[in-house]
Each structure stands twice: as C-alpha cells, then as structure tokens.
Scaffold this active site. Structure first.
Site, PDB file in Angstrom:
ATOM      1  N   HIS A  90      -3.766  -5.272   0.754  1.00  0.00           N
ATOM      2  CA  HIS A  90      -3.175  -5.650   2.047  1.00  0.00           C
ATOM      3  C   HIS A  90      -3.152  -7.177   2.195  1.00  0.00           C
ATOM      4  O   HIS A  90      -4.116  -7.764   2.693  1.00  0.00           O
ATOM      5  CB  HIS A  90      -3.964  -5.020   3.192  1.00  0.00           C
ATOM      6  CG  HIS A  90      -3.699  -3.564   3.338  1.00  0.00           C
ATOM      7  ND1 HIS A  90      -2.677  -3.053   4.118  1.00  0.00           N
ATOM      8  CD2 HIS A  90      -4.287  -2.497   2.751  1.00  0.00           C
ATOM      9  CE1 HIS A  90      -2.654  -1.742   4.021  1.00  0.00           C
ATOM     10  NE2 HIS A  90      -3.632  -1.381   3.199  1.00  0.00           N
ATOM     11  N   GLU A  96      -1.691  -8.860   4.320  1.00  0.00           N
ATOM     12  CA  GLU A  96      -1.570  -9.266   5.735  1.00  0.00           C
ATOM     13  C   GLU A  96      -2.910  -9.451   6.421  1.00  0.00           C
ATOM     14  O   GLU A  96      -2.973 -10.062   7.488  1.00  0.00           O
ATOM     15  CB  GLU A  96      -0.709  -8.251   6.506  1.00  0.00           C
ATOM     16  CG  GLU A  96      -1.331  -6.865   6.728  1.00  0.00           C
ATOM     17  CD  GLU A  96      -1.146  -5.904   5.542  1.00  0.00           C
ATOM     18  OE1 GLU A  96      -0.998  -6.370   4.399  1.00  0.00           O
ATOM     19  OE2 GLU A  96      -1.183  -4.684   5.782  1.00  0.00           O
ATOM     20  N   CYS A 137       0.840  -1.208   0.000  1.00  0.00           N
ATOM     21  CA  CYS A 137       0.000   0.000   0.000  1.00  0.00           C
ATOM     22  C   CYS A 137       0.872   1.254   0.000  1.00  0.00           C
ATOM     23  O   CYS A 137       1.537   1.535  -0.984  1.00  0.00           O
ATOM     24  CB  CYS A 137      -0.986  -0.052   1.170  1.00  0.00           C
ATOM     25  SG  CYS A 137      -2.288   1.173   1.041  1.00  0.00           S
TER      26      CYS A 137
END
Ligand code: XMP
Length: 534
Positions: A181, A183, A87
């Site tokens: 993202h 994660e 990002c």
C-alpha cells in the site's frame, strides 16, 4: 454549460473497491498538485463523460475469488491510459488477464522490505515507477491473497520475502500493479511511487493549486449561475461557509445573499466577529437574522438532547425560509429574478462517504445533503467546496485573506452550545457556557496549544456543588472542560494538558464566571464517549 473540475485539471481516476485506504490515495495525489477523484468501482467507464489521464484500482476487503467480488470494468484497460492496481487492484488485474491469485499461507499486515529488481535496458517504464528509490524500501502490507502466477504479458519488477510478485508491469501496455500500500505513510517511499506513476507515467500536470482553483471555480460559478439569477446560502461564521460565500461573492457580487442565523447559542461575540470579517473585510452581502429569542423560546423546558437538536434544526429551517421569502419579495419589488440557487459548503469527505463502495449487496448512497431544507424550496444546489479536503479549504481561506483565527478555528456543531449546556437551555446557562468557553479558548491560545488540539470547548453541567468564595459558602454549578486530539473526528483522545495551563483555566473560570465554583476536565476518549456531551 459550466465546466466540471475534472475538465479544468488533468484528473486521475481512483476506483474504490471498498478499502479503508482508498481516500488516502486521493490525499497523496492532491499533495503533489494533481487533481484526482474517487469513484465506486461500479462506475462504468463508458458513462464517465470525461477522460482521466490515468486510473488507479484501489484495494478491497474482498478476495477476487469471492462469488460476489467487485469486478473491474474491462473498459479501464481499453481507454488507452496508464493503469495501476494497488493490492486488490493488482490481484483483480491479474485475475482479469488470466494470472493466478491465491490465499497467502498467513495473512500479512505490517511492514515488509520490497526489493526492486534491476530494470532491463529496454524497460524504461518500470524504472520510472521506482525512480528516485534505492534498491530496497520499506512498504506496508495488508492482504490475505497474493499473486502466485503472473498473467501473460506481465513481468515481475519487485519482490518481498513473502510476496514473489510484490510489483508487476505489463511488458507492452502501461499497466502496473503493487501488492503493498504505497498510500499509507508507513510505506516510506510510497508517495514517491504514486508520484512517479501519476507525474512520470500518466504525465499529469501538477496544476492543482488553490490559486488556480480560485480562478477556475469563480469562472465556473459565474457560468453556472448566469448573468441574472440570485443565490442564497446560510453562513455560519466558520471557515467552510465563509470560503464558499467569498467565492460566490467574487463570482456574482451582491447577487449572492448570505444569511447568518443568530440562534442565540453561538459563541461569545461570534456574530459581531463574523460581521466584521465577512461584511467589513470581505464585502459579502450578508444579512444577520437575529432569531435568538425565537430559538430560546422553542427550547424552553426541553432537556432531552435529541429533542434539542430537532428543535434547533427545525427552527433554523423556519428562519432561513422566512429570510429567503423576504429576499425573494425584495427581488420581485425591484424587478430582478427570484432566488434560483442554494449555496452549500459540502466538503469532499462527505462526498466520499456518500459515494464510496460498500460492497455489492449494500446500496451506494447518493449525496442528498440539502442542509435539511424543505424540498419545496426547489433550489438548485451549488457546492463549490465539494471537491476539497478541509486543509485545502483552509489554504483557500488563507489565500482569500481571511484571518488565521478564522482559518484555523475548531469545528463548531450546528446546534451550538445548546448541546454543551446539559439540561435546559436558558439565557443564564448560555451566559455561563459562553463566558467559560471564552476564557478556556483564550488561555489555550495564550499557551500556544490551540492548533495542537482538534477541538476544545467548555460545557455546563446541570448539577450544583458546595464551595467557598471569600468567607462565604456557595452552592453553584460545574464547568466541564473537553479537549481532544483527532485526525478524523471518528475516534479521539483527550488532550494531555500541562497542569499549569489547567490550573490557570480553572482559577480564571471560578473567579470570573458568576455562578460557577468548580471545574472538571473530561478524560474520556471516543469511543466510548463522543466529542460533544449531547
Ligand atoms: P461527536 O460528538 O459525534 O462529534 O463525537 C464529532 C464531530 O461532529 C461535530 N458535531 C456536529 N456538527 N452538527 C454539526 O454540524 C451537529 O449536530 C453535530 N454534532 C456533533 C462535533 O462538534 C465534532 O466535531
């Protein structure tokens, strides 16, 4: 000089630019057995003192064009290790190399479908990032800016309907970036993408296991303490301090002096259980300092929650320092060196909280948690768990042979049940709180719900109500039951017990605990309530 953990395990460095998700990257990487550390983006690579196997530039609430936007250290790109921007990390990398980042027409929060472009034959590395993925995957977006023009030398390797450069790579250098993202768990293949970067591209060894950690940490502690010095540490009977104490004992035997301060407001039979586990089973050199009368005397007549906390904290320090002095005197009499180190059970979330990047204008806190002990104790800190998350500590506890009961025990606050007895803390109120809590937890365990609940306890309310027991009118106290579900203890929901379990608990408490004729269940979430009542 004792080795640091990042010198013992291949380590991925994650640079935090202030995103709420940065710590999740650490979690994901640890889950597949690679050690990684999160540092603020202000960390100078030249002052790091160790070489990571790869670097991840995490997200940020900033726009790269903000005048005070956090900047990437250019040395990140000359270290010769793979780098992945996530990002803001991608946007800052693009900005640094001369591409263009612009605000999106609409900020984008939520799911998106990423389409992976076919990798050219000579482009093995970009296919490595997406290995084991199909050509489309659901990912999670959370951004207001995006790359609109690639930096020279970069090419696009994935797109979404709204992000033309959803993933990029440099054609010659091992530099990667993703707009989404990976994660967060909503990115279905996110963990695989991170794993591909870390294991396939950075070639990090997956050697971060708790078994390996025990062996290396015990050696590290031994080297740090040296052949003669003594170490002291407070042990509470909970999993963190027990695991830390066990590691110390494995490293230096009886030169580690554990002190369990009995403050009179621990749970029923807790000191006896701690003694059984820590001394009888694990062989730790532990002194139980029974200071319950001292604590209760200091608490007499006090009803203000903050005053109670302060009194308990200060009394703890006084008792612990008395014990340290006593051990020092004994060392002097035996001709052995005095205490030089203090053991602390600090965990990684506390460290992350203290070092994480809070924006250019905010100061970055340093970690000053010395357990409230006075500075004049002048002891050096040993924190064997400061790189570990709670679930890693639990795994260590299991490997070190601790009972499941201890390993999975709910957190218990330092001021103990004193902050669960509203009003004055007296011997009789402690008796009521302990007994009710014991029954409550016993019934929760019998119902198989203990591990589904993050924290549960019984509190004593400082009011009386009328009731009837047998044929007699009673005028007795109320117990308030609290049970919450939470993953981070920052927010929490009350636990929806089956009625029959609540009914059993209520009946038993009213029948078995003298002085109680009513039980209420706390149905408040956090916020606006807190988990503890005081
Ligand atoms: P609250 O009540 O703030 O609690 O929602 C969040 C978590 O922190 C624990 N807690 C404490 N732990 N010393 C501690 O060691 C304290 O003074 C203390 N106060 C709250 C609480 O049990 C819950 O897990």
């Amino acid at each position: 000089m004792a080795e640091q953990v990042h010198e013992m395990f291949d380590t991925v460095l994650i640079l935090d630019f202030g995103s709420q998700y940065s710590h999740l990257i650490v979690r994901r990487i640890r889950e597949f057995g690679v050690y990684c550390e999160l540092l603020p983006c202000t960390q100078k690579i030249s002052e790091l003192g160790w070489k990571p196997v790869g670097i991840i530039l995490a997200g940020s609430p900033f726009s790269v064009y903000d005048h005070d936007a956090p900047r990437v250290d250019p040395d990140v790109f000359t270290l010769g290790v793979p780098v992945m921007g996530i990002c803001y990390g991608l946007q800052e990398m693009t900005n640094y190399f001369g591409g263009k980042v612009q605000p999106c027409a609409h900020r984008e929060y939520g799911p998106a479908t990423v389409k992976i472009l076919p990798a050219g034959e000579a482009d093995a590395q970009s296919s490595m990032l997406f290995e084991e993925l199909s050509s489309e995957s659901q990912v999670w977006m959370s951004h207001g800016d995006q790359v609109t023009e690639l930096a020279p030398g970069f090419r696009c390797i994935a797109t979404t309907d709204t992000a033309p450069f959803a993933a990029v790579r440099h054609v010659e250098k091992p530099l990667f970036g993703v707009q989404f993202h990976p994660e967060v768990t909503h990115s279905i293949d996110g963990k695989q993408i991170i794993k591909n970067f870390v294991v396939k591209i950075c070639k990090a060894q997956q050697s971060w296991t708790m078994n390996n950690f025990i062996e290396k940490e015990v050696d590290r502690i031994r080297a740090m303490v040296g052949p003669q010095a003594q170490v002291i540490g407070a042990v509470s009977g909970g999993v963190d301090s027990s695991v830390a104490a066990k590691l110390m004992h494995m490293a230096i035997g009886d030169r580690f002096h554990g002190v369990l301060v009995d403050n009179g407001v621990m749970r029923l039979n807790e000191c006896e259980q701690a003694h059984k586990m820590l001394v009888d089973k694990m062989g730790i050199n532990l002194k139980i300092a029974d200071a319950s009368d001292r604590f209760l005397a200091n608490l007499a007549g006090v009803t203000d929650p903050e005053k109670k906390r302060k009194i308990i904290g200060n009394t703890f320090i006084d008792v612990f320092e008395d014990e340290a002095k006593y051990i020092d005197d004994q060392c002097a009499a035996a001709g052995t060196p005095p205490i030089e180190f203090l053991l602390q059970g600090t965990l990684y979330p506390d460290v992350i909280e203290s070092i994480s990047f809070k924006g250019p204008s905010a100061t970055i806190k340093t970690h000053h948690n010395v357990g409230g002990l006075k500075e004049n104790m002048k002891l050096k800190l040993i924190e064997p768990l400061r790189e570990l998350f709670k679930d890693e500590v639990r795994e260590l506890g299991r490997l070190l042979g601790m009972d499941d009961d201890l390993v999975w025990r709910h957190p218990f606050p330092g001021p103990g049940i004193a902050i669960r007895i509203l009003g004055e803390v007296t011997k009789d109120q402690v008796r009521i709180a302990r007994h009710a809590d014991y029954i409550y937890i016993e019934e929760i365990k019998k119902a198989g719900l203990y591990r589904k609940i993050a924290q549960a306890y019984a509190a004593v309310l400082p009011v009386k109500a009328v009731g009837v027991k047998g044929d007699k009118r009673t005028y007795e106290q109320m117990i308030c039951l609290r049970a919450v579900e939470t993953s981070d203890f920052m927010t929490a929901d009350w636990y929806p017990f089956p009625y029959d379990v609540l009914k059993r608990i209520s009946t038993r408490i009213c029948n078995e605990v003298d002085g109680v004729n009513r039980v209420v269940y706390d149905v408040s979430s956090k916020p606006p309530a807190t988990i503890e009542l005081e």
